[in-house]
Design an enzyme around this catalytic site. Structure first.
Site, PDB file in Angstrom:
ATOM      1  N   LYS A  99       0.796  -1.297   0.117  1.00 34.53           N
ATOM      2  CA  LYS A  99       0.031  -0.019  -0.048  1.00 34.53           C
ATOM      3  C   LYS A  99       0.789   1.282   0.120  1.00 34.53           C
ATOM      4  O   LYS A  99       1.754   1.564   0.905  1.00 34.53           O
ATOM      5  CB  LYS A  99      -1.070  -0.054   1.250  1.00 34.53           C
ATOM      6  CG  LYS A  99      -2.294   0.800   0.922  1.00 34.53           C
ATOM      7  CD  LYS A  99      -2.039   2.152   1.080  1.00 34.53           C
ATOM      8  CE  LYS A  99      -1.502   2.976   2.356  1.00 34.53           C
ATOM      9  NZ  LYS A  99      -1.623   4.355   2.484  1.00 34.53           N
TER      10      LYS A  99
ATOM     11  N   GLU B 270       6.905  -0.260  12.814  1.00 35.14           N
ATOM     12  CA  GLU B 270       7.981   0.884  13.068  1.00 35.14           C
ATOM     13  C   GLU B 270       7.583   1.979  13.236  1.00 35.14           C
ATOM     14  O   GLU B 270       6.913   2.527  12.142  1.00 35.14           O
ATOM     15  CB  GLU B 270       9.080   0.497  12.140  1.00 35.14           C
ATOM     16  CG  GLU B 270      10.652   1.038  12.318  1.00 35.14           C
ATOM     17  CD  GLU B 270      10.602   2.438  11.932  1.00 35.14           C
ATOM     18  OE1 GLU B 270      10.655   3.346  12.921  1.00 35.14           O
ATOM     19  OE2 GLU B 270      10.601   2.904  10.620  1.00 35.14           O
TER      20      GLU B 270
ATOM     21  N   CYS C 168      12.277   9.230  11.452  1.00 31.84           N
ATOM     22  CA  CYS C 168      11.479   8.715  12.588  1.00 31.84           C
ATOM     23  C   CYS C 168      13.022   8.492  13.480  1.00 31.84           C
ATOM     24  O   CYS C 168      12.744   8.731  14.987  1.00 31.84           O
ATOM     25  CB  CYS C 168      10.972   7.383  12.632  1.00 31.84           C
ATOM     26  SG  CYS C 168      11.850   6.106  11.670  1.00 31.84           S
TER      27      CYS C 168
ATOM     28  N   GLU D 238       6.891  14.094  18.655  1.00 32.07           N
ATOM     29  CA  GLU D 238       7.811  13.887  17.592  1.00 32.07           C
ATOM     30  C   GLU D 238       7.302  14.975  16.543  1.00 32.07           C
ATOM     31  O   GLU D 238       5.954  15.230  15.968  1.00 32.07           O
ATOM     32  CB  GLU D 238       7.693  12.509  16.616  1.00 32.07           C
ATOM     33  CG  GLU D 238       8.425  12.356  15.399  1.00 32.07           C
ATOM     34  CD  GLU D 238       8.132  10.954  14.815  1.00 32.07           C
ATOM     35  OE1 GLU D 238       9.278  10.178  14.400  1.00 32.07           O
ATOM     36  OE2 GLU D 238       7.136  10.565  14.848  1.00 32.07           O
TER      37      GLU D 238
END
Length: 496
Positions: free
Chosen positions: A189, A267, A301, A400
């Site tokens: 996807k 993740e 990340c 974040e």
């Protein structure tokens, strides 16, 4: 910081697409919307793709399921699966410059970085092809009574692989390589913001399907937004979901997949801390520290977004960071001289601006950056930014940002530094800088993160497990562990 001007790219790569690669064919998609891909450097629409509908995604899943349950793929030996992965590697290697160019156009990462990213992603295909040839998919173990059990490592089944916007090609390789090595079938996807790289992979798979190298339905590729993506995760024919993205979305995936106990690898986000000890050589620290915090314009990340330093060395460190940042070339990502490109989109730019504004209101001080570059009149650019006087409890230190913002936080002593590093809901990466490598290693052991680097910056590496503690994820990618994530162990007890 300086700026760079735009250079042209091959617009032939950006033709609009209204198809998805399903069951070995490019089929017309039936989604209601044409999704627009905007070049972050120019704010121009460079590509349009029709989104996959729920029905399209379900068709892709059925194709993958049939290929796993009834197709010839289930009869392929590990060596034959390795041959397939190597054929994919050869195909994408021949398209490496195309992959780099489209990634720069759709993500905004500098062309020098995307070329390296294509090479990096390709190493995962090479590694898992080799591992498929050597891994023990069947082994014999003695039981306590002296009899034997055959332990088989069998493919999990049909996999939904959900790719993030910020590394579409490398993430395709990180998921496709081990899934195929294990013997699974896959529905990839691709993200609606950055579908181009995944569709080039689809063109490679198409060629290999036509030549008979890959059976129909083994790899399927769709570009889908929220509704169809949710349907993919919820589909009862999907045995495993492998997802890279935000922690918030992962919670929804886990809730949905948990209803049928589907396997999930996730993740997720990070707020990684770099601890700089007083004995560290700043000349050796600054390069990996700045690169680690600003890689891909902070859209990584695993970036080192919190820098922990003693009060005694803070000003010296910040001065050195500011000097290094002043050498960066901020500008159009297509320009060969650019080192720092734009953010991925307008909404993302506004989000980063809001975080910096909130940080200042909370008492932080902008040491460098903090604004849109004055000399760039278009594009989603934000200056590489260093904040000082940051409280680790503040939003800018805990959440974040996913932008080029580094927070400098002071500590009293080593115990305080370790406590600050671990004071986060995340645990993905980290670093320790010291002249004493043994001491740094002992500190690294106490940091609750999946990856910690001594005197450098390493996000992930193909031969080693990559993933996070706490809300940074579940499971690991890379290394033998990355292959095992797509395998189910079965014990066959021999009684005679």
């Amino acid at each position: 910081m300086t700026t760079a001007n735009r250079s042209t790219t091959d617009t032939g790569l950006f033709a609009d697409r209204e198809t998805a690669f399903i069951d070995g064919e490019w089929l017309e998609t039936t989604g209601a919307r044409m999704l627009e891909v905007v070049d972050p450097s120019t704010e121009e629409v460079v590509h349009r793709v029709r989104e996959a509908s729920v029905a399209d995604v379900q068709l892709a899943v059925r194709a993958a399921r049939d290929a796993f349950d009834r197709g010839p793929w289930s009869t392929f030996t590990p060596d034959q699966r390795a041959d397939v992965i190597e054929a994919i590697l050869a195909g994408v290697s021949a398209r490496s410059e195309d992959l780099a160019q489209v990634a720069t156009a759709e993500i905004g990462a500098p062309i020098s970085m995307t070329r390296n990213s294509v090479k990096f992603g390709s190493t995962y295909l090479r590694y898992y092809a080799d591992l498929a040839r050597t891994f023990e998919f069947a082994e014999s173990r003695k039981r306590l009574d002296g009899s034997t059990t055959r332990v088989l490592h069998e493919p999990l089944g049909t996999v939904a692989a959900i790719i993030p916007f910020n590394g579409p090609f490398s993430m395709v390789c990180m998921k496709l390589g081990p899934a195929l090595a294990a013997g699974c079938t896959v529905v990839l996807k691709a993200p609606p913001e950055t579908p181009l790289a995944a569709n080039i992979v689809g063109e490679v798979i198409d060629d290999l399907t036509r030549s008979g190298t890959i059976p129909h339905g083994v790899v399927n590729i769709v570009v889908a937004d929220r509704e169809a993506s949710e349907a993919l995760v919820a589909d009862p024919l999907v045995d495993k979901v492998t997802f890279t993205g935000s922690t918030a979305v992962a919670k929804q995936i886990l809730a949905t997949a948990g209803q049928r106990i589907a396997r999930v690898t996730a993740e997720l986000g990070g707020k990684s801390a770099a601890i700089v000890l007083d004995d560290a050589d700043l000349d050796q620290v600054i390069g990996p520290l700045v690169m680690g915090g600003l890689v891909n314009t902070g859209q990584a990340c695993f970036g080192l977004t919190r820098v922990l330093v003693s009060e005694a060395r803070r000003d010296e460190l910040v001065e050195a960071m500011t000097a290094r940042i002043s050498q960066l070339v901020v500008g159009d990502a297509h320009d060969e001289s650019t080192t720092t490109g734009p953010l991925a989109g307008a909404r993302h730019l506004e989000r980063v601006e809001a975080y910096v504004k909130q940080a200042v209101e909370d008492g932080a001080t902008v040491a460098v950056g903090g604004n849109r570059p004055e000399h760039l009149d278009r594009g989603y650019f934000f200056e590489p930014t260093v904040l000082i006087d940051v409280d680790n409890a503040s939003r800018v230190a805990q959440e974040e940002i996913f932008g080029p913002v580094i927070s400098v936080i002071t500590f009293r002593d080593i115990e305080d530094a370790i406590a600050i590093a671990n004071d986060s809901v995340y645990g993905l990466g980290g670093a320790v800088f010291s002249a004493d490598a043994d001491r740094a290693f002992e500190i690294a052991r106490r940091i609750r993160s999946g990856t910690v680097t001594i005197n450098g910056f390493v996000g992930s590496h193909v031969t080693t497990p990559f993933g996070g503690y706490k809300q940074s994820g579940l499971g690991r990618e890379g290394g033998v562990e990355g292959l095992q994530a797509f395998l189910e162990p079965k014990s066959v007890h021999l009684t005679s």
